[in-house]
Design an enzyme around this catalytic site. Structure first.
Site, PDB file in Angstrom:
ATOM      1  N   THR A  97     -10.520  15.473 -10.093  1.00 26.98           N
ATOM      2  CA  THR A  97      -9.927  15.667 -11.665  1.00 26.98           C
ATOM      3  C   THR A  97     -10.484  16.883 -12.306  1.00 26.98           C
ATOM      4  OG1 THR A  97      -9.578  13.116 -12.207  1.00 26.98           O
ATOM      5  CG2 THR A  97      -9.724  14.480 -13.903  1.00 26.98           C
ATOM      6  N   ASP A 180     -12.438  13.189 -21.200  1.00 28.92           N
ATOM      7  CA  ASP A 180     -12.993  14.583 -21.711  1.00 28.92           C
ATOM      8  C   ASP A 180     -12.764  15.909 -20.749  1.00 28.92           C
ATOM      9  OD1 ASP A 180     -14.783  13.858 -19.622  1.00 28.92           O
ATOM     10  OD2 ASP A 180     -16.161  13.057 -20.930  1.00 28.92           O
TER      11      ASP A 180
HETATM   12 ZN   LIG Z   1      -7.595  13.026 -11.715  1.00 30.41          ZN
END
Ligand SMILES: [Zn+2]
Length: 563
Positions: A97, A180
């Site tokens: 991510t 976040d």
């Molecule tokens: Zn991800």
């Protein structure tokens, strides 16, 4: 040079210049119409708003697999009226991510931007660090540490930074996500605001003092409006579950469970599961997390008056819940099918509101993902596909045994994380050993364990220039300052994870192949099967807007996309 020679030279030069300028004049007359036609239009487009959408863990095949379930105004509208890059890939690994969001917005890869994972072992600090954690700032909107974040570990600028730098900081940039890192990294170093969701007993949108010292009124109003409370309700399928024919059985052994559930069948009773599953945190692992992200993004549109004047603004939205649901239930689950059907409805709601508030044809959208995901390996194994699981603790124990036998100490292997082995360089030096030799010995040892497709050393990453295939993908993800000493490439469909649910991180197609859709002002209608790569997105948007590329850009504009 004497005077006479100088005079001759002067006259010759004068004649040459005169003749050249006459020629130029003639030429310019001849081309006058062409020249006028070219200078009529400015070499850029100015949408009132750019909306960047990242769908966390969205595989490319979610566009096609659930196509018949989608309505006309969401994903289908982006595909049919926009530009569809069907062969779009991450060109680096690890595919996580943090690196994904950084790469989309910086137009480059971890080798350059430095976000090598979500969490990584910091060689200098000798501890694990989180990609956006920054204790030098305070939380805003919560008493917890959830707001102590900043983008300082990203070494380069983002497309959002470049837009602001281009027009004296007049563009507004707002980034929102449940996670976040899904908001902080897209917002760049100069965002007006980045907001994320703090679950637990709060259920509020928060930020960091890196951006501001107090939440704006519209955020406070949103938090006080109890929108989050409204999602404390059972999760049932949006449509009749009998119509969900593009996923596996509702309850099966490949799916994880919420704490307190006996099986994974619908409905998931959120009010009953609330306390045991972290209160508001349970919303994250349901499609309601995406819906509240859409609610909040639309509140930002209104509250910040985005896209209401001639100066281009930027709204970065990341939908995180698709990832939580994929991790828990796997890519083949009814839960994933329902999550994408509902995401499509949320996308339609966003596009309709943009039509209304910013104006049809006045905004530009791109949609992509931060990585894909693997089919649950235990499911694949049952279908006779080669697949399996890797136990990092077992690798560590075996390696310790190996180095103890060969070098007399277990202190050499410092850390194994994100498919990389970090060695203690001081110990290696004190023992008067050669780092490259140890790297090579360990690589050969690991290959004998039967879990890897191949193994590379840091030395190889430093000394070679890989241009194709998996070695190149590894090198694009290899940051000399931050990455490890031995790089493991597990066999295809082998993961270090639980036997339920899906994960990601590899250099293989199921993790690298993700959607890339462009739509709206300045965008051609069309599609391509030619390979495009994630770092191409930022320079494509930069070219559209006529702003400078982010500082570390290694991708190229996808010229077919731009009108
Ligand atoms: Zn991800």
């Amino acid at each position: 040079m004497n005077k006479n020679n100088f005079a001759v030279l002067f006259v010759t030069a004068f004649m040459f210049i005169t003749s050249a300028s006459l020629q130029a004049q003639r030429k310019s007359k001849k081309n006058k119409e062409e020249v006028v036609a070219v200078t009529k239009t400015a070499p850029y487009t100015s949408p009132k708003l750019v909306v960047g959408i990242i769908v966390d863990q969205m595989r490319f095949d979610y566009v096609t697999r659930f196509w018949d379930q989608y309505g006309d105004g969401g994903i289908k509208r982006l595909v049919n009226d926009g530009f569809n890059c069907k062969n779009n890939h991450f060109n680096y690994a690890p595919t996580y991510t943090g690196p994904g969001h950084a790469s989309v917005y910086t137009g480059t890869t971890p080798a350059t931007h430095g976000i090598i994972a979500n969490n990584w072992y910091d060689k200098k600090l000798d501890e694990s660090v989180y990609c956006v954690q920054d204790d030098s700032f305070n939380s805003v909107g919560t008493e917890t540490d959830a707001g102590k974040m900043s983008p300082f570990r990203n070494n380069v600028t983002t497309i959002t930074d470049e837009l602001r730098l281009h027009n004296q900081m007049k563009s507004k940039v707002i980034a929102v996500a449940i996670k976040d890192r899904g908001a902080v990294l897209p917002g760049g170093h100069t965002a007006n605001g980045a907001y994320w969701f703090n679950g637990k007993n709060e259920g509020n949108w928060v930020t960091s003092s890196f951006y501001m010292n107090e939440l704006p009124k519209w955020v406070k109003d949103f938090n006080n409006s109890n929108v989050a409370e409204g999602y404390k309700k059972p999760w049932n399928t949006l449509k009749n579950i009998a119509s969900y024919t593009d996923s596996g059985l509702d309850s099966n052994a490949y799916e994880g469970l919420f704490k307190g559930e006996a099986n994974s069948a619908f409905p998931h009773d959120l009010p009953a599961l609330w306390e045991e599953n972290g209160q508001f945190d349970i919303i994250k692992a349901t499609p309601y997390g995406n819906s509240i992200t859409a609610d909040f993004a639309l509140a930002a549109l209104e509250g910040e008056k985005l896209g209401t004047d001639a100066i281009t603004d930027f709204l970065a939205i990341s939908f995180s819940s698709t990832d939580y649901v994929g991790h828990k239930f796997g890519v083949n689950s009814k839960e994933i099918e329902d999550t994408y059907i509902r995401l499509d409805v949320d996308l339609q709601r966003i596009l309709n509101t943009l039509d209304e508030k910013v104006g049809k044809g006045e905004y530009t959208v791109f949609l992509t993902a931060d990585h894909g995901a693997v089919d649950v390996p235990s499911y694949l194994k049952d279908q006779k596909v080669p697949a399996g699981y890797v136990d990092n603790n077992q690798i560590k124990a075996k390696l310790d045994e190996f180095v103890k036998y060969n070098y007399g100490t277990t202190d050499i292997v410092k850390n194994i994380s994100n498919g990389q082995i970090f060695l203690d360089h001081k110990i290696v030096k004190n023992l008067d050993l050669s780092l490259s030799e140890i790297e090579e010995q360990l690589a050969k040892e690991i290959m004998s364990y039967g879990i890897c497709n191949r193994v590379y050393t840091g030395e190889q990453m430093w000394n070679n220039e890989y241009t194709k295939g998996i070695p190149s993908i590894l090198q694009m993800g290899y940051n000399q300052e931050r990455s490890g000493d031995v790089l493991l490439v597990y066999k295809p469909d082998y993961i270090s994870y639980s036997t339920t649910g899906s994960t990601h991180g590899s250099a293989y197609s199921y993790d690298t192949h993700v959607p890339l859709l462009f739509f709206g002002k300045g965008i051609n209608k069309g599609e391509t099967y030619e390979r495009t790569e994630i770092p191409d997105i930022a320079p494509t948007i930069a070219s559209l807007l006529g702003v400078e590329f982010p500082s570390g850009t290694t991708g190229n504009p996808i010229s077919k996309v731009i009108k």
